[in-house]
Scaffold this active site. Sequence first.
Site, PDB file in Angstrom:
ATOM      1  N   THR A 125      -4.049  -2.130   0.191  1.00 52.62           N
ATOM      2  CA  THR A 125      -3.048  -2.672  -0.736  1.00 52.62           C
ATOM      3  C   THR A 125      -1.649  -2.610  -0.111  1.00 52.62           C
ATOM      4  O   THR A 125      -1.398  -1.732   0.710  1.00 52.62           O
ATOM      5  CB  THR A 125      -3.093  -1.783  -1.990  1.00 52.62           C
ATOM      6  OG1 THR A 125      -4.311  -2.036  -2.652  1.00 52.62           O
ATOM      7  CG2 THR A 125      -1.945  -1.974  -2.934  1.00 52.62           C
ATOM      8  N   ARG A 153     -13.303  -5.822 -12.694  1.00 52.44           N
ATOM      9  CA  ARG A 153     -12.639  -4.533 -12.443  1.00 52.44           C
ATOM     10  C   ARG A 153     -11.174  -4.740 -12.018  1.00 52.44           C
ATOM     11  O   ARG A 153     -10.860  -5.567 -11.162  1.00 52.44           O
ATOM     12  CB  ARG A 153     -13.406  -3.795 -11.340  1.00 52.44           C
ATOM     13  CG  ARG A 153     -12.833  -2.420 -10.979  1.00 52.44           C
ATOM     14  CD  ARG A 153     -11.881  -2.476  -9.822  1.00 52.44           C
ATOM     15  NE  ARG A 153     -11.377  -1.152  -9.448  1.00 52.44           N
ATOM     16  CZ  ARG A 153     -10.392  -0.930  -8.601  1.00 52.44           C
ATOM     17  NH1 ARG A 153      -9.800  -1.935  -8.012  1.00 52.44           N
ATOM     18  NH2 ARG A 153     -10.001   0.288  -8.326  1.00 52.44           N
ATOM     19  N   VAL A 154     -10.301  -3.962 -12.615  1.00 53.41           N
ATOM     20  CA  VAL A 154      -8.886  -3.972 -12.239  1.00 53.41           C
ATOM     21  C   VAL A 154      -8.476  -2.527 -11.928  1.00 53.41           C
ATOM     22  O   VAL A 154      -8.826  -1.613 -12.682  1.00 53.41           O
ATOM     23  CB  VAL A 154      -8.010  -4.530 -13.386  1.00 53.41           C
ATOM     24  CG1 VAL A 154      -6.528  -4.433 -13.034  1.00 53.41           C
ATOM     25  CG2 VAL A 154      -8.387  -5.979 -13.701  1.00 53.41           C
ATOM     26  N   GLY A 155      -7.758  -2.324 -10.840  1.00 57.69           N
ATOM     27  CA  GLY A 155      -7.333  -0.975 -10.453  1.00 57.69           C
ATOM     28  C   GLY A 155      -5.940  -0.644 -10.971  1.00 57.69           C
ATOM     29  O   GLY A 155      -5.466  -1.215 -11.955  1.00 57.69           O
ATOM     30  N   ASP A 156      -5.297   0.266 -10.270  1.00 50.72           N
ATOM     31  CA  ASP A 156      -3.981   0.747 -10.716  1.00 50.72           C
ATOM     32  C   ASP A 156      -2.819  -0.172 -10.325  1.00 50.72           C
ATOM     33  O   ASP A 156      -1.751  -0.105 -10.927  1.00 50.72           O
ATOM     34  CB  ASP A 156      -3.715   2.130 -10.089  1.00 50.72           C
ATOM     35  CG  ASP A 156      -3.719   2.058  -8.557  1.00 50.72           C
ATOM     36  OD1 ASP A 156      -4.662   1.450  -7.993  1.00 50.72           O
ATOM     37  OD2 ASP A 156      -2.783   2.569  -7.930  1.00 50.72           O
ATOM     38  N   THR A 174      -1.110   3.475  -3.434  1.00 53.91           N
ATOM     39  CA  THR A 174      -2.310   2.883  -2.837  1.00 53.91           C
ATOM     40  C   THR A 174      -3.405   3.928  -2.814  1.00 53.91           C
ATOM     41  O   THR A 174      -3.147   5.089  -2.485  1.00 53.91           O
ATOM     42  CB  THR A 174      -2.060   2.382  -1.401  1.00 53.91           C
ATOM     43  OG1 THR A 174      -3.347   2.146  -0.790  1.00 53.91           O
ATOM     44  CG2 THR A 174      -1.293   3.372  -0.550  1.00 53.91           C
ATOM     45  N   GLY A 175      -4.608   3.525  -3.161  1.00 60.48           N
ATOM     46  CA  GLY A 175      -5.702   4.488  -3.143  1.00 60.48           C
ATOM     47  C   GLY A 175      -6.759   4.109  -4.151  1.00 60.48           C
ATOM     48  O   GLY A 175      -6.804   2.968  -4.611  1.00 60.48           O
ATOM     49  N   GLY A 180      -8.027   3.436  -7.239  1.00 60.34           N
ATOM     50  CA  GLY A 180      -7.263   3.107  -8.437  1.00 60.34           C
ATOM     51  C   GLY A 180      -7.673   3.829  -9.708  1.00 60.34           C
ATOM     52  O   GLY A 180      -6.825   4.158 -10.546  1.00 60.34           O
TER      53      GLY A 180
HETATM   54  N1  ASP Z   1      -5.285   0.923  -5.525  1.00 62.53           N
HETATM   55  C1  ASP Z   1      -6.048  -0.279  -5.256  1.00 62.53           C
HETATM   56  C2  ASP Z   1      -7.087  -0.460  -6.329  1.00 62.53           C
HETATM   57  O1  ASP Z   1      -7.660   0.518  -6.774  1.00 62.53           O
HETATM   58  C3  ASP Z   1      -6.747  -0.234  -3.964  1.00 62.53           C
HETATM   59  C4  ASP Z   1      -5.872  -0.003  -2.788  1.00 62.53           C
HETATM   60  O2  ASP Z   1      -4.890   0.744  -2.849  1.00 62.53           O
HETATM   61  O3  ASP Z   1      -6.182  -0.590  -1.737  1.00 62.53           O
HETATM   62  O4  ASP Z   1      -7.351  -1.583  -6.685  1.00 62.53           O
END
Ligand code: ASP
Length: 338
Positions: A203, A231-234, A254-255, A257
């Site tokens: 990300t 699915r949706v992350g953070d 980033t991480g 989510g």
């Molecule tokens: N945080 C993002 C998610 O969970 C993934 C990422 O940081 O690459 O969608």
Amino acid sequence: MTGHLKLLLLLTAMTGGFSMVQAKESLNPVAIAIHGGSGTLNKEDFSPEREQEVRQTLENAVRAGHAILSAGGTSLDAITRAITLLEDSPHFNAGKGAVFNSEGKNELDASIMDGASLDAGAVAAVHNVRNPVLLARAVMTASPHVMLMGEGAEKFGRQHGIEFEDDAYFYTEYRWQQLQKAQASPDPSASFLSESPDHWFSTVGAVALDSQGNLAAATSTGGMTNKQWGRVGDSPIIGAGTYADNRSCAVSATGHGEYFIRATVARNICSRVELQGQDLGQAAHEVVMGQLVEMGGSGGVIAVDRQGQIALTFNTPGMYRASIDTSGNVYVAIFRDE
Ligand code: ASP
């Protein structure tokens, strides 16, 4: 024309303009940080060419954002510029380089927040949008809403002059192979997250402090390889992946989510700075190295506070990152020990 006036005009021309010189002197310190994801990738997993290209793209993006700040531009414009450059690169999981979902589509999330007004905009699960950060910004400035999703968000984008690209634009062989590998895995949850060395959240995000003392943050992503069920992350969630408030700081995460949403990471860090008077570095450390690690969540954040202090904090072996601090020092790094 008097000799004095002639001399003044000559000096003005030589120095690039009287008002420019004055304007520059009166500017407050500015700072910017960007990330291109965190993860478990090790040095051996990079070809020297790829590593060089990633570093160069990070440096170009952070310098482009900083150039806007040092000319007196806004933190919102600086982070938008930096992020569009990263979204246009095939190396990061955002825009052009986005990962594929389980249906072989690139499904994009992004958000942006203005620390001066606390206005925010976000989009989730949109397709074919070249620069999702621009769509998020349009949601913030041209709609009465904070978050739009899917087809509705795309329709809004078309009405507001947002650029769209066909599927071929987003195809990268590297990401396609990651999807094939994930789908071949016997364990569906492992396939969802991808395995090391592809367990790499790339990300992109940016945070900045401008010469007016305004903070801003933004994040853009393709989410996780082989994600399903919408699915949706953070990343598009204000308070989780992105937060900015002039009273405290600006954060982009980033991480993994799911953990970042439950720990409301970005807002959590800003709250510690604002309400507990914690130093930015300490606040980021306690959340990323403490709370998240205890929960089992991997990843990192970039953050800047109202004094221009920068934190680049991650609990993974690496994080693509770059910054330019209030003294103008440029820093670009990938791995932990650099
Ligand atoms: N945080 C993002 C998610 O969970 C993934 C990422 O940081 O690459 O969608």
